[in-house]
Design a protein around this motif. Structure first.
Motif, PDB file in Angstrom:
ATOM      1  N   GLY A   1    -109.201 -24.555  91.505  1.00 20.70           N
ATOM      2  CA  GLY A   1    -108.873 -23.444  92.382  1.00 20.70           C
ATOM      3  C   GLY A   1    -107.933 -23.849  93.509  1.00 20.70           C
ATOM      4  N   THR A   2    -108.146 -25.046  94.054  1.00 17.67           N
ATOM      5  CA  THR A   2    -107.295 -25.534  95.138  1.00 17.67           C
ATOM      6  C   THR A   2    -105.885 -25.820  94.623  1.00 17.67           C
ATOM      7  OG1 THR A   2    -109.237 -26.645  95.999  1.00 17.67           O
ATOM      8  CG2 THR A   2    -107.128 -27.324  96.939  1.00 17.67           C
ATOM      9  N   ASP A   3    -105.799 -26.312  93.397  1.00 12.58           N
ATOM     10  CA  ASP A   3    -104.512 -26.802  92.906  1.00 12.58           C
ATOM     11  C   ASP A   3    -103.681 -25.784  92.117  1.00 12.58           C
ATOM     12  OD1 ASP A   3    -105.171 -29.123  94.112  1.00 12.58           O
ATOM     13  OD2 ASP A   3    -105.536 -30.287  92.295  1.00 12.58           O
ATOM     14  N   TYR A   4    -104.334 -24.821  91.511  1.00 18.11           N
ATOM     15  CA  TYR A   4    -103.573 -23.905  90.649  1.00 18.11           C
ATOM     16  C   TYR A   4    -103.899 -22.450  90.937  1.00 18.11           C
ATOM     17  CZ  TYR A   4    -102.685 -28.164  88.040  1.00 18.11           C
ATOM     18  OH  TYR A   4    -102.314 -29.435  87.701  1.00 18.11           O
ATOM     19  N   SER A   5    -102.848 -21.612  90.931  1.00 18.42           N
ATOM     20  CA  SER A   5    -103.124 -20.179  91.101  1.00 18.42           C
ATOM     21  C   SER A   5    -103.544 -19.555  89.774  1.00 18.42           C
ATOM     22  CB  SER A   5    -101.923 -19.455  91.697  1.00 18.42           C
ATOM     23  OG  SER A   5    -100.726 -20.060  91.304  1.00 18.42           O
TER      24      SER A   5
END
Lengths: 462, 202
Positions: free
Chosen positions: A37-41
Motif C-alpha cells: 500500500g505504501t509503495d504502489y497505488s
C-alpha cells in the motif's frame, strides 16, 4: 462422526502452537499489506502483470527451458535433467561421489524437501547440513517445515533451546539472540569444511542463464563462498524469459513474503567462479527436476506452476492459521499446497485428495498472490477430480437420498408437506450424525415447506 | 543427450501442444514496478543513503567518520585490501590491519573493507561482484563489512541495475545486515553474514 483430516489435526493442535502460527501469519499478512500500500497505488495491476509473465513462462516452457539450458552451458555450468524425485536425488549423489565429496552444506530449498534429499544423502554416507537457521532446527529435530518461508513457525524458543542443548551447542539458553549466535559459530566450521554447497533457485533467466537466489540470513552466499562445488536443484517451472522480468518478480517476492522491498541477499549466479579467485565454486551443476511438473502442465491446474513460493497465501488463509502446516501432510502446506501437493503426489493423488476441501473458498489466497493464481478455482477443479476418482471423502454427508427426492416432483411435493412433522420432533433426537454437531448450538426455523406452491396455485386460480 | 532430458522435453511439448492459444509475453515499461514515492526523489545519492539507513546499512561519506565508528566497535583485526593507505593509517591506530584475507583467520578478522560494483538507490542495496570483490568470504564472514561504493556507480532504480548487470559469475545485492526472524518472528541481525553492514561512499 467422520471428520476431514485437516480439521481433525487442527482440533488436536496444541493451543500454544496454534496461537503462534496464527499470530505470526497474521503479522505477515499485515506487513505485506502495508508495504504494498505504501509503495504502489495499484498493486493488483502489478500482481496481474506478474501473473501474466509467469503464465507466459510456463506456457512457453519448451522454448525457455531449452534456452536456459543453452545459456547455462555457455556460462560453463553442467546441466542435468531428472524425471522423478529419485532421479534427482541420484543425480546429486552421483556428482558428489564422482568428486569424492563427503560433506555438504545446504541452503534452504523446497524442492530438496520435496525429493527428500537429506535422507538420501544420509544413506549414501554423505553429511548434509541445513544452514538456514529454521531448517537446521527442523533437521536436528527430525521434523518437517510447517511454512515455506518460516519453517519453524510452529516452534517456540524453549523447544529450540532444548534441541540446541541436546545437540551439544551449549547449555540451555532460550534467548533468540544467543540461539542465533550459536548457530553462527557452529555453521562457520561446516561451511569451511564442506566440499559442496547445494541450493535451490528462485528464478532462472532463460536469456542470460542467471540463476537467482534470495535469502535473508546470507547462508546461500556462504554455501557459494567456501565450497568448491555448487549444485542447484531447480524445478523446471522456475524459468523466466529474461533478467528484465525480475524487476517485477523480485519487487513482489520480497514484499509478499516478508514485507521487505528486497530480501537482504539477492544473488545472481552466472556460471562457476573465476579460476583466479580464492573463493567460489569452480564447478557448477544445475539439475532441472520434473517430478510431476510436466503432468501438472498438461492438466487444467497448470496455473499453480506460476507460484514463486512467497508464502503469502499461507499467512492469509483462515484454515492454515487454525491448522498449521503439518495438517497438510505434505511438503507444501496452505492454499498453494492444497493444490500443488495432491498434484505432485501423481498416482497417489487420492491420498491427498482431501486437501482441496480444507478451504472455505473465501478467495483471500488469490487476492494476496503475487502472481495472481486463481487458487479457489483450482481447488474446485481438484475437488471435482477427487469426486470423479472416488477419493474417500470423510465429513461429506451422503446426498443420494436427497438426489432421489429432488429429482421426482411427486416425492418432493409429498416431502415438503409431510415435513411439517419436523416442527414437533425434538431436534437433538434426530438420528442424523452429520447434523448433530451443528444442531447442538443452533435451532431451525419453523418448517413452512410447500407454502410457496400453495400460494402459486391460489394465484393462478384468480 | 540424456534420455531424461528427452523425456522431460517431450512431456512438456505434449502438455503444451493441445493449448488452443498460449499467453503472450506481456509488454511492460521498465519502470512498471517502481514505488510511487520514487518520482519525487531527484538525488540518487541522497536517496541511496536514506534507503540504505532504512534497511540497517550505515552510510559514511568520509574515511575518518568510518574509522571512528570502527574504533567504537572494538574491532580487533580489519582486512583492508590495498591501496587505501589513508584508511590503513587511520585503522592502524586502534587495531591490527591486514591486506591478506586468509582462510585460517576467518574467525579472527572481524571487520573487512571490500570494493563494490556499485549500489542501487531505490532499495539501498550494495552490489558486490567477483570482479570488484575478489574474495566472497571477506565480504561475508566478518561481523563488520564496509563496502566501498563509488558515487558514480549508484544506479537509480532496481530496473536500471538489472539492465546494467555486468558479465560476472556472481553478483549479489546486499540490502542491510544478515538477518533472521525464524525464532518466534523476532528479528535478529548477524546470522551467517555481517551483523553490522556499512558502506563508505567515495
Amino acid at each position: 462422526m467422520a471428520e476431514q483430516k485437516v480439521e481433525l489435526f487442527a482440533r488436536r493442535l496444541d493451543h500454544g502452537v496454534q496461537k503462534a502460527v496464527h499470530n505470526n501469519s497474521a503479522a505477515g499478512t499485515e506487513k505485506r499489506y502495508n508495504v504494498l500500500g505504501t509503495d504502489y497505488s495499484a498493486p493488483d495491476d502489478l500482481r496481474r502483470l506478474a501473473g501474466q509473465i509467469r503464465q507466459h513462462s510456463i506456457e512457453y516452457l519448451d522454448t525457455y527451458l531449452e534456452q536456459a539450458e543453452q545459456s547455462l552451458k555457455r556460462q560453463g555450468a553442467h546441466v542435468h535433467f531428472a524425471v522423478t524425485a529419485d532421479d534427482a536425488c541420484r543425480a546429486v549423489s552421483d556428482i558428489l561421489q564422482k568428486a569424492g565429496a563427503k560433506k555438504v552444506v545446504k541452503s534452504k530449498s523446497m524442492i530438496s524437501e520435496e525429493i527428500h534429499l537429506n535422507d538420501h544423502l544420509g544413506t549414501m554416507g554423505i553429511e548434509s547440513v541445513e544452514t538456514d537457521l529454521g531448517e537446521y532446527i527442523i533437521q536436528i529435530d527430525g521434523d518437517h517445515p510447517s511454512h515455506i518461508v518460516k519453517p519453524i513457525i510452529h516452534k517456540n524458543r524453549r523447544d529450540i533451546a532444548k534441541s540446541f542443548e541436546r545437540e551439544g551447542l551449549g547449555d540451555y539458553n532460550d534467548d533468540p539472540e544467543t540461539i542465533t549466535r550459536r548457530a553462527r559459530v557452529f555453521m562457520r566450521d561446516k561451511y569451511l569444511q564442506a566440499d559442496a554447497g547445494i541450493t535451490g533457485a528462485n528464478f532462472v533467466s532463460a536469456e542470460s542463464g542467471r540463476l537467482v537466489l534470495v535469502t535473508n540470513e546470507g547462508n546461500s552466499r556462504f554455501c557459494l563462498a567456501a565450497p568448491k562445488i555448487h549444485i542447484a536443484l531447480v524445478g523446471i517451472e522456475k524459468v523466466i524469459p529474461s533478467d528484465a522480468d525480475l524487476a517485477v518478480l523480485l519487487n513482489l517476492l520480497g514484499r509478499s513474503a516478508t514485507g521487505q522491498q528486497l530480501t537482504v541477499y539477492t544473488e545472481f549466479i552466472n556460471g562457476p567462479a573465476r579460476t583466479d579467485r580464492p573463493s567460489g565454486p569452480q564447478e557448477m551443476h544445475v539439475i532441472f527436476v520434473d517430478n510431476q511438473r510436466s503432468e501438472i502442465l498438461a492438466s487444467d491446474c497448470r496455473e499453480i506452476l506460476r507460484c514463486i513460493r512467497c508464502g503469502a497465501c499461507l499467512n492469509v488463509c483462515p484454515v492454515y492459521r487454525q491448522a498449521s502446516g503439518h495438517a497438510y501432510r505434505s511438503v507444501y502446506p496452505g492454499p498453494l499446497g492444497a493444490v500443488l501437493s495432491p498434484l505432485l503426489a501423481g498416482k497417489k493423488f487420492k491420498e491427498l485428495a482431501d486437501l482441496p476441501k480444507a478451504s472455505s473458498l473465501c478467495g483471500a489466497c488469490n487476492e494476496v498472490c503475487p502472481v495472481d493464481i486463481p487458487i479457489p478455482d483450482l481447488l474446485l477443479k481438484l475437488r471435482n477430480r477427487g469426486h470423479q476418482e472416488h477419493a474417500p471423502s470423510p465429513g461429506t454427508p451422503p446426498m443420494g437420498a436427497f438426489a432421489k427426492l429432488a429429482s421426482s416432483p411427486m416425492l418432493w411435493r409429498f416431502a415438503m408437506k409431510s415435513n411439517k412433522v419436523m416442527n414437533l420432533v425434538p431436534l437433538e433426537k434426530l438420528p442424523l450424525p452429520y447434523l448433530q454437531p451443528w444442531l447442538k448450538t443452533r435451532t431451525l426455523p419453523t418448517w413452512r415447506g410447500g407454502e410457496f406452491r400453495s400460494w402459486m396455485k391460489s394465484r393462478h386460480k384468480k | 543427450m540424456s534420455t531424461a532430458r528427452e523425456q522431460i522435453f517431450s512431456s512438456v511439448r505434449a502438455a503444451l501442444a493441445p493449448l488452443p492459444e498460449r499467453t503472450p509475453r506481456p509488454v511492460f515499461s521498465k519502470d512498471v514496478a517502481e514505488p510511487k514515492w520514487l518520482a519525487a526523489e531527484t538525488d540518487s545519492l541522497a536517496l541511496f543513503q536514506k534507503r540504505a539507513e532504512a534497511t540497517g546499512t550505515k552510510c559514511f561519506t568520509d574515511m575518518d567518520a568510518c574509522a571512528s565508528w570502527l574504533r567504537t566497535q572494538a574491532v580487533r583485526v580489519v582486512y583492508i585490501p590495498a591501496p587505501l593507505t589513508h584508511l590503513v593509517a587511520l585503522c592502524s591506530e586502534f587495531c591490527e590491519v591486514t591486506s591478506e584475507y586468509s582462510r585460517t583467520r576467518v574467525n579472527e578478522i572481524d571487520a573487512a573493507f571490500t570494493p563494490s560494483a556499485g549500489a542501487i538507490a531505490e532499495s539501498g542495496s550494495i552490489i558486490l561482484s567477483d570482479e570488484s570483490t575478489p574474495d566472497r568470504l571477506a565480504a561475508l564472514a566478518p561481523w563488520h563489512h564496509i563496502a566501498l561504493v563509488s558515487r558514480a556507480e549508484i544506479h537509480r532504480t532496481i530496473a536500471d541495475a538489472l539492465a546494467a548487470m555486468p558479465a560476472d559469475p556472481n553478483l549479489i545485492w546486499v540490502t542491510g545486515p544478515s538477518k533472521t526472524a525464524d525464532v518466534e518472528g523476532i528479528l535478529i541481525q548477524g546470522v551467517h553474514g555481517p551483523g553490522a553492514q556499512a558502506c563508505l561512499i567515495l
